[in-house]
Design a protein around this motif. Structure first.
Motif, short mmCIF file in Angstrom:
data_model
loop_
_atom_site.label_atom_id
_atom_site.label_comp_id
_atom_site.label_asym_id
_atom_site.label_seq_id
_atom_site.Cartn_x
_atom_site.Cartn_y
_atom_site.Cartn_z
N ASN A 1 -32.92 4.40 -1.51
CA ASN A 1 -32.21 3.76 -0.39
C ASN A 1 -31.61 2.43 -0.82
OD1 ASN A 1 -32.71 5.28 2.35
ND2 ASN A 1 -34.63 5.42 1.21
N LEU A 2 -30.56 2.05 -0.10
CA LEU A 2 -29.86 0.79 -0.36
C LEU A 2 -29.87 -0.08 0.89
CD1 LEU A 2 -27.89 -1.01 -2.06
CD2 LEU A 2 -26.02 0.32 -1.06
N LEU A 3 -30.27 -1.34 0.72
CA LEU A 3 -30.14 -2.35 1.77
C LEU A 3 -29.22 -3.43 1.24
CD1 LEU A 3 -33.84 -2.83 3.02
CD2 LEU A 3 -32.03 -1.50 4.11
N MET A 4 -28.07 -3.61 1.89
CA MET A 4 -27.11 -4.62 1.44
C MET A 4 -26.72 -5.51 2.61
SD MET A 4 -23.57 -4.15 -0.71
CE MET A 4 -22.51 -3.64 0.63
N PHE A 5 -26.95 -6.81 2.44
CA PHE A 5 -26.59 -7.79 3.46
C PHE A 5 -25.72 -8.86 2.80
CE2 PHE A 5 -30.78 -6.09 4.60
CZ PHE A 5 -30.50 -5.57 5.86
N GLN A 6 -24.56 -9.09 3.39
CA GLN A 6 -23.60 -10.03 2.82
C GLN A 6 -22.90 -10.77 3.95
OE1 GLN A 6 -21.08 -8.37 -0.22
NE2 GLN A 6 -19.46 -9.87 0.12
N GLY A 7 -22.51 -12.02 3.69
CA GLY A 7 -21.80 -12.77 4.72
C GLY A 7 -21.51 -14.19 4.31
N ILE A 8 -21.25 -15.02 5.31
CA ILE A 8 -20.89 -16.42 5.07
C ILE A 8 -22.14 -17.30 5.03
CG2 ILE A 8 -19.46 -18.34 5.84
CD1 ILE A 8 -17.93 -15.82 4.96
N VAL A 9 -22.93 -17.26 6.09
CA VAL A 9 -24.17 -18.06 6.17
C VAL A 9 -25.34 -17.11 6.41
CG1 VAL A 9 -25.40 -19.91 7.36
CG2 VAL A 9 -22.91 -20.05 7.09
N GLY A 10 -26.39 -17.22 5.61
CA GLY A 10 -27.53 -16.32 5.76
C GLY A 10 -28.86 -17.02 5.58
N ASP A 11 -29.81 -16.66 6.42
CA ASP A 11 -31.19 -17.13 6.33
C ASP A 11 -32.05 -15.87 6.19
OD1 ASP A 11 -33.65 -18.30 6.46
OD2 ASP A 11 -33.48 -18.99 8.53
N ILE A 12 -32.53 -15.60 4.98
CA ILE A 12 -33.18 -14.33 4.67
C ILE A 12 -34.63 -14.57 4.25
CG2 ILE A 12 -33.00 -12.16 3.42
CD1 ILE A 12 -30.48 -12.88 5.00
N ASP A 13 -35.55 -13.85 4.89
CA ASP A 13 -36.96 -13.84 4.48
C ASP A 13 -37.34 -12.39 4.19
OD1 ASP A 13 -37.98 -16.63 4.75
OD2 ASP A 13 -37.28 -16.37 6.81
N LEU A 14 -37.73 -12.14 2.94
CA LEU A 14 -38.02 -10.78 2.49
C LEU A 14 -39.41 -10.72 1.86
CD1 LEU A 14 -37.21 -7.84 1.70
CD2 LEU A 14 -36.16 -8.82 -0.36
N SER A 15 -40.25 -9.82 2.36
CA SER A 15 -41.58 -9.60 1.79
C SER A 15 -41.58 -8.25 1.09
CB SER A 15 -42.65 -9.63 2.89
OG SER A 15 -42.71 -10.90 3.50
N VAL A 16 -41.87 -8.25 -0.22
CA VAL A 16 -41.81 -7.04 -1.04
C VAL A 16 -43.18 -6.36 -1.06
CG1 VAL A 16 -41.41 -6.15 -3.35
CG2 VAL A 16 -39.95 -7.97 -2.45
N PHE A 17 -43.16 -5.04 -0.90
CA PHE A 17 -44.38 -4.23 -0.88
C PHE A 17 -44.41 -3.38 -2.14
CE2 PHE A 17 -46.73 -0.50 1.13
CZ PHE A 17 -47.96 -1.14 1.07
N ASP A 18 -45.55 -3.37 -2.87
CA ASP A 18 -45.59 -2.74 -4.19
C ASP A 18 -45.80 -1.24 -4.17
OD1 ASP A 18 -48.20 -2.63 -3.41
OD2 ASP A 18 -49.00 -3.90 -5.02
#
Length: 216
Positions: free
Chosen positions: A140-157
């Protein structure tokens, strides 16, 4: 980051902005940048999120009125790069594709379905916890793009994860490492990526951004 390094980073960012956009800076622009910055601060602190978004909206309107052609050019370039990335990384199967002015995703509270998703926005606030994801396919692909972004990502192993993150102005934090300033790029792949049956590629790209990636 200690106070001295923080002030140095802010100073370098400010100097870079002045060098690039100096010919367009005037009193209205400075007021607009102050409102945008203070609005982002309010949202990040979580004290008065509504006021923060109002301040950012007012700042954006000021810049739009004062530099309409420049703003339109930046938006067109960003959106064009978004479509080019989708074409280059075209995933298999169905894909959710959205373009919007603002996006607010809270995929960190309840179980959610992980499917191919590509989103572009002017202002985005995204919280993702992969431990709550129910993967729809093998890749799967998750793609987020833009001008201003506040991203919090927690990775699961439990998944094979590949991450590409870029901000022109701002900071990218990956685990214990943090890069602040101009043109910050991070690439990370889970050590056993090729051995995992289910994989997800995450692409994050913003003109101004604060990206925080937590590794489990």
């Amino acid at each position: 980051m200690d106070r001295r390094k923080r002030f140095l980073a802010i100073g370098l960012i400010g100097f870079g902005v002045v060098m690039i956009f100096g010919q367009w800076l005037n009193f209205m622009t400075l007021v607009a940048l102050f409102l945008l910055g203070y609005g982002v601060y309010k949202v990040r602190q979580g004290e008065d999120v509504k006021t923060g978004y109002i301040l950012m909206s007012i700042g954006g309107i000021f810049i739009l009125l004062d530099h309409f052609i420049l703003v339109i050019a930046i938006l067109m370039i960003s959106l064009g790069l978004f479509y080019a990335k989708i074409r280059k990384n075209q995933p298999l199967g169905n894909m959710v594709q959205k373009q919007s002015i603002t996006t607010s995703l809270r995929w960190d509270l309840d179980p959610w379905t992980l499917r191919n998703t590509c989103m572009w926005h002017i202002l985005g606030e995204i919280d993702i916890d992969l431990s709550l994801a129910i993967m729809e396919g093998r890749d799967n692909l998750l793609m987020f793009q833009g001008i201003v972004g506040d991203i919090d990502l927690s990775v699961f192993d439990d998944y094979g994860v590949e991450i590409e993150a870029f901000v022109l102005f701002g900071q990218v934090e990956l685990g214990q490492e943090r890069d602040t300033g101009i043109m910050n790029r991070v690439y990370w792949k889970s050590p056993d990526y090729e051995l995992r049956e289910q994989k997800v590629k995450i692409m994050l790209s913003y003109l101004v951004g604060d990206i925080d990636i937590k590794l489990s």
